[in-house]
Enzyme design. Structure first.
Site, PDB file in Angstrom:
ATOM      1  N   LYS A  78       3.668 -20.895   8.571  1.00 57.02           N
ATOM      2  CA  LYS A  78       3.874 -19.539   9.097  1.00 57.02           C
ATOM      3  C   LYS A  78       4.083 -18.600   7.933  1.00 57.02           C
ATOM      4  CE  LYS A  78       4.725 -17.002  12.828  1.00 57.02           C
ATOM      5  NZ  LYS A  78       3.771 -15.981  12.335  1.00 57.02           N
ATOM      6  N   LYS A 102      12.722 -20.101   3.956  1.00 61.10           N
ATOM      7  CA  LYS A 102      13.260 -19.154   4.949  1.00 61.10           C
ATOM      8  C   LYS A 102      13.301 -19.783   6.349  1.00 61.10           C
ATOM      9  CE  LYS A 102      11.472 -15.164   4.376  1.00 61.10           C
ATOM     10  NZ  LYS A 102      10.591 -13.960   4.386  1.00 61.10           N
ATOM     11  N   LYS A 114       1.518 -18.090   3.147  1.00 57.25           N
ATOM     12  CA  LYS A 114       1.369 -16.639   2.955  1.00 57.25           C
ATOM     13  C   LYS A 114      -0.080 -16.350   2.618  1.00 57.25           C
ATOM     14  CE  LYS A 114       4.211 -13.046   2.805  1.00 57.25           C
ATOM     15  NZ  LYS A 114       5.537 -12.917   3.431  1.00 57.25           N
ATOM     16  N   THR A 198      12.802  -7.577  11.328  1.00 55.79           N
ATOM     17  CA  THR A 198      13.230  -7.868   9.955  1.00 55.79           C
ATOM     18  C   THR A 198      14.374  -6.934   9.560  1.00 55.79           C
ATOM     19  OG1 THR A 198      10.946  -8.504   9.509  1.00 55.79           O
ATOM     20  CG2 THR A 198      12.396  -8.290   7.611  1.00 55.79           C
ATOM     21  N   ASN A 229       8.094  -0.817   7.161  1.00 57.13           N
ATOM     22  CA  ASN A 229       8.610  -1.515   8.334  1.00 57.13           C
ATOM     23  C   ASN A 229      10.053  -1.977   8.116  1.00 57.13           C
ATOM     24  OD1 ASN A 229       9.157  -4.334   9.597  1.00 57.13           O
ATOM     25  ND2 ASN A 229       7.769  -3.330  11.004  1.00 57.13           N
ATOM     26  N   SER A 358       8.994 -13.651  15.262  1.00 57.75           N
ATOM     27  CA  SER A 358       7.615 -14.170  15.321  1.00 57.75           C
ATOM     28  C   SER A 358       7.608 -15.512  16.050  1.00 57.75           C
ATOM     29  CB  SER A 358       7.051 -14.356  13.912  1.00 57.75           C
ATOM     30  OG  SER A 358       6.513 -13.151  13.440  1.00 57.75           O
TER      31      SER A 358
HETATM   32  N1  LIG Z   1       7.151  -6.893   7.652  1.00 55.49           N
HETATM   33  C1  LIG Z   1       7.951  -7.929   7.820  1.00 55.49           C
HETATM   34  O1  LIG Z   1       8.236  -8.335   8.947  1.00 55.49           O
HETATM   35  C2  LIG Z   1       8.550  -8.610   6.657  1.00 55.49           C
HETATM   36  C3  LIG Z   1       8.456  -8.105   5.376  1.00 55.49           C
HETATM   37  N2  LIG Z   1       9.141  -8.701   4.349  1.00 55.49           N
HETATM   38  C4  LIG Z   1       9.091  -8.163   3.000  1.00 55.49           C
HETATM   39  O2  LIG Z   1       9.643  -6.851   2.970  1.00 55.49           O
HETATM   40  C5  LIG Z   1       9.015  -6.069   1.966  1.00 55.49           C
HETATM   41  C6  LIG Z   1       8.467  -4.802   2.587  1.00 55.49           C
HETATM   42  O3  LIG Z   1       7.554  -5.159   3.611  1.00 55.49           O
HETATM   43  P1  LIG Z   1       7.123  -4.135   4.760  1.00 55.49           P
HETATM   44  O4  LIG Z   1       8.243  -3.225   5.070  1.00 55.49           O
HETATM   45  O5  LIG Z   1       6.497  -4.942   5.813  1.00 55.49           O
HETATM   46  O6  LIG Z   1       5.978  -3.348   4.006  1.00 55.49           O
HETATM   47  P2  LIG Z   1       5.424  -1.874   4.318  1.00 55.49           P
HETATM   48  O7  LIG Z   1       4.072  -1.861   3.737  1.00 55.49           O
HETATM   49  O8  LIG Z   1       5.634  -1.523   5.728  1.00 55.49           O
HETATM   50  O9  LIG Z   1       6.402  -0.942   3.449  1.00 55.49           O
HETATM   51  C7  LIG Z   1       6.567  -1.068   2.086  1.00 55.49           C
HETATM   52  C8  LIG Z   1       7.391   0.117   1.630  1.00 55.49           C
HETATM   53  O10 LIG Z   1       7.730  -0.052   0.261  1.00 55.49           O
HETATM   54  C9  LIG Z   1       7.370   1.144  -0.414  1.00 55.49           C
HETATM   55  N3  LIG Z   1       7.134   0.843  -1.808  1.00 55.49           N
HETATM   56  C10 LIG Z   1       6.145   0.121  -2.367  1.00 55.49           C
HETATM   57  N4  LIG Z   1       6.286   0.097  -3.710  1.00 55.49           N
HETATM   58  C11 LIG Z   1       7.399   0.821  -3.958  1.00 55.49           C
HETATM   59  C12 LIG Z   1       8.067   1.192  -5.141  1.00 55.49           C
HETATM   60  N5  LIG Z   1       7.622   0.790  -6.333  1.00 55.49           N
HETATM   61  N6  LIG Z   1       9.180   1.961  -5.047  1.00 55.49           N
HETATM   62  C13 LIG Z   1       9.641   2.376  -3.838  1.00 55.49           C
HETATM   63  N7  LIG Z   1       9.046   2.063  -2.698  1.00 55.49           N
HETATM   64  C14 LIG Z   1       7.939   1.303  -2.754  1.00 55.49           C
HETATM   65  C15 LIG Z   1       6.154   1.649   0.317  1.00 55.49           C
HETATM   66  O11 LIG Z   1       5.934   3.005   0.010  1.00 55.49           O
HETATM   67  P3  LIG Z   1       4.517   3.723   0.345  1.00 55.49           P
HETATM   68  O12 LIG Z   1       4.383   3.682   1.846  1.00 55.49           O
HETATM   69  O13 LIG Z   1       4.704   5.091  -0.201  1.00 55.49           O
HETATM   70  O14 LIG Z   1       3.491   2.903  -0.334  1.00 55.49           O
HETATM   71  C16 LIG Z   1       6.646   1.439   1.748  1.00 55.49           C
HETATM   72  O15 LIG Z   1       7.569   2.457   2.094  1.00 55.49           O
HETATM   73  C17 LIG Z   1       7.970  -7.000   1.338  1.00 55.49           C
HETATM   74  O16 LIG Z   1       8.569  -7.670   0.242  1.00 55.49           O
HETATM   75  C18 LIG Z   1       7.688  -8.010   2.432  1.00 55.49           C
HETATM   76  O17 LIG Z   1       7.188  -9.225   1.922  1.00 55.49           O
HETATM   77  C19 LIG Z   1       9.937  -9.780   4.557  1.00 55.49           C
HETATM   78  C20 LIG Z   1      10.055 -10.329   5.794  1.00 55.49           C
HETATM   79  C21 LIG Z   1       9.282  -9.858   6.922  1.00 55.49           C
HETATM   80  O1  LIG Z   2       6.690 -13.070  10.885  1.00 52.88           O
HETATM   81  C1  LIG Z   2       6.250 -13.993  10.233  1.00 52.88           C
HETATM   82  O2  LIG Z   2       5.733 -14.980  10.710  1.00 52.88           O
HETATM   83  C2  LIG Z   2       6.327 -13.981   8.714  1.00 52.88           C
HETATM   84  C3  LIG Z   2       6.866 -12.733   8.119  1.00 52.88           C
HETATM   85  C4  LIG Z   2       6.806 -12.840   6.631  1.00 52.88           C
HETATM   86  O3  LIG Z   2       5.736 -12.857   6.066  1.00 52.88           O
HETATM   87  C5  LIG Z   2       8.018 -12.973   5.867  1.00 52.88           C
HETATM   88  O4  LIG Z   2       9.070 -13.282   6.428  1.00 52.88           O
HETATM   89  O5  LIG Z   2       7.964 -12.816   4.638  1.00 52.88           O
END
Ligand SMILES: NC(=O)C1=CN([C@@H]2O[C@H](COP(=O)(O)OP(=O)(O)OC[C@H]3O[C@@H](n4cnc5c(N)ncnc54)[C@H](OP(=O)(O)O)[C@@H]3O)[C@@H](O)[C@H]2O)C=CC1
Ligand SMILES: O=C(O)CCC(=O)C(=O)O
Length: 424
Positions: A78, A102, A114, A198, A229, A358
């Site tokens: 996953k 995780k 991934k 998350t 997100n 998920s």
């Molecule tokens: N989505 C999920 O369910 C999960 C996500 N994660 C982790 O969380 C993190 C974020 O994911 P997610 O929220 O989904 O991603 P998104 O693409 O939704 O958001 C990423 C955010 O980070 C910002 N960003 C990117 N680079 C920088 C920087 N250098 N400085 C400041 N802000 C920055 C982006 O800005 P901009 O929009 O301006 O590019 C955006 O606001 C990742 O590491 C991901 O692996 C972990 C678990 C689950």
């Molecule tokens: O929702 C999932 O299955 C995985 C989310 C994810 O990529 C993460 O936790 O980093």
């Protein structure tokens, strides 16, 4: 015709090395055998594909895509799919291993994987994104499957991309297969609560940490790096629990207000501004680096890897770091953080709310029944809190940080499952 070169691995701390250093420390404390060490370390499968896509201009560009299956010991693998220009094999390998740990920390029956495509979603149209996602799915038909490998969203992807994946996979199989992917739109079998899951897990972890440090959330302050997100939902939910959010950021910069930012207004602004906070007026514009130096109770990195390194760790003044992103702290910064007495709720615990919901989505797809939001949230909160408590107890028992304790819990779970399955 042009070829999009994947970004070279930069001269920075490599996330795979950071992951391995923590893994090695935990393995040493657990005293597992040399054979088991290699079983847990080496990914089961690594797939690299070339994806020719017709762009709106008529030009054909070839992108590079990856899927790494780190482990299937606990169940089908996953993990999310990332669209980002800096995606590379080492990054995806680290992210896949983090998924294994995780899922084990929160005790859900999945292995870790991934995927990623080196591309820039900010510069692509919806049509180009769709053709890219469909091409990737076609290349991965033998890899993905509801009992095999189940993708989900990550940076740069969301419900829209998961819908394309599900549709392309279903067409190839000749039937609708909702359980092949999670994080789908609700109408296609997505789960209530997945979008904010998350961020919700980050909020539960932050409150559990505050309780240990005797910080009253109604008097607490926080800053959040990344307003996608994870970051925006974490900020909204922390604010709902009384925490004043003093700064938020995205790629356009950081936005600071020592009276507390109106997070709902910031979300509305972003949503009406092509996803960007650029020009947000409810706060003062500061540099992204300065966000880390603000004296607050809680720092939530929720953007990407290696943003807290030896370069900036000394200037951090937060009492707690709750890792919404995967791998935001380099292993070299860990020692300094521990010396400074900052509590870190590590990524493999703090951001596990997403994969937890998920899992609930996959369960609902398989039984053909929809849970209420109340049920999803109640079960998520319980899993997150129980997991925090287990990791905390382990950190006390082994006299280690919460990060190393989380690795100990995870590695112990995966290695003992492997032995029960008779592979040893
Ligand atoms: N989505 C999920 O369910 C999960 C996500 N994660 C982790 O969380 C993190 C974020 O994911 P997610 O929220 O989904 O991603 P998104 O693409 O939704 O958001 C990423 C955010 O980070 C910002 N960003 C990117 N680079 C920088 C920087 N250098 N400085 C400041 N802000 C920055 C982006 O800005 P901009 O929009 O301006 O590019 C955006 O606001 C990742 O590491 C991901 O692996 C972990 C678990 C689950
Ligand atoms: O929702 C999932 O299955 C995985 C989310 C994810 O990529 C993460 O936790 O980093």
């Amino acid at each position: 015709m042009s070829y999009i070169e994947p970004a070279p691995i930069k001269d920075k701390e490599n996330p795979l090395e950071s992951m391995m250093q923590r893994f090695d420390k935990a393995v040493e404390l657990l005293g597992i055998s040399e054979e088991m060490y290699h079983i847990l370390k080496v990914p089961r499968k690594q797939v690299i594909v070339g994806l020719p896509v017709t762009m709106d201009s008529g030009e054909i560009r070839t992108f590079e895509g990856y899927r790494v299956i780190h482990s299937t010991i606990l169940g089908p693998s996953k993990g999310g799919i990332r669209f980002d220009p800096e995606v590379n094999l080492d990054e995806v390998r680290a992210l896949a291993a983090w998924m294994t740990w995780k899922c084990a920390v929160v005790d859900i029956p999945y292995g870790g994987a991934k995927g990623g495509i080196a591309c820039n979603p900010r510069e692509m149209s919806a049509g180009e994104m769709e053709r890219l996602m469909r091409a990737y799915t076609t290349s991965m038909l033998d890899v993905f499957g509801p009992d095999q490998d189940i993708p989900a969203p990550d940076m740069g992807t969301g419900p829209r991309e998961m819908a394309w994946l599900m549709d392309e996979y279903s067409k190839a199989k000749g039937m609708t297969v909702p359980a092949v992917v999670t994080g789908k739109p609700l109408v296609l079998g997505g789960s209530l609560g997945r979008t904010e899951a998350t961020g919700r897990g980050v909020m539960v972890s932050a409150l559990a940490g505050m309780e240990k440090l005797r910080i009253n959330p109604y008097r607490a302050t926080a800053v959040v790096q990344g307003f996608g997100n994870v970051g925006s939902h974490a900020a909204l939910l922390l604010r709902d629990r009384g925490v004043a959010i003093h700064a938020i950021s995205d790629i356009s910069g950081a936005y600071y207000n020592d009276k507390g930012i109106d997070i709902a207004a910031a979300v509305a602004y972003r949503d009406n501004n092509k996803g960007s906070l650029e020009g947000f007026t409810g706060a003062e514009l500061i540099s992204g680096d300065d966000l880390f130096t603000i004296p607050v109770d809680v720092l939530v990195p929720a953007a990407k890897e290696d943003v807290i390194t030896r370069r900036n760790v000394e200037s951090i003044q937060a009492k707690m770091i709750v890792e919404g992103a995967n791998g935001p702290t380099s292993s070299k910064a860990d020692d300094i953080i521990n010396e400074k007495g900052i509590m870190v709720v590590p990524d493999i615990l703090a951001n596990a709310g997403g994969v937890t919901v998920s899992y609930f989505e996959w369960v609902q797809n398989r039984i053909g029944y929809k849970w209420t939001l109340e049920r999803v949230n109640r079960r998520t909160d319980r899993i997150m809190k129980d997991s925090f408590d287990k990791v905390y107890e382990t950190s006390v028992k082994y006299k280690v940080s919460l990060r190393i304790a989380a690795y100990i819990v995870a590695i112990d779970k995966v290695s003992s499952t492997y032995k029960y399955r008779g592979g040893f």
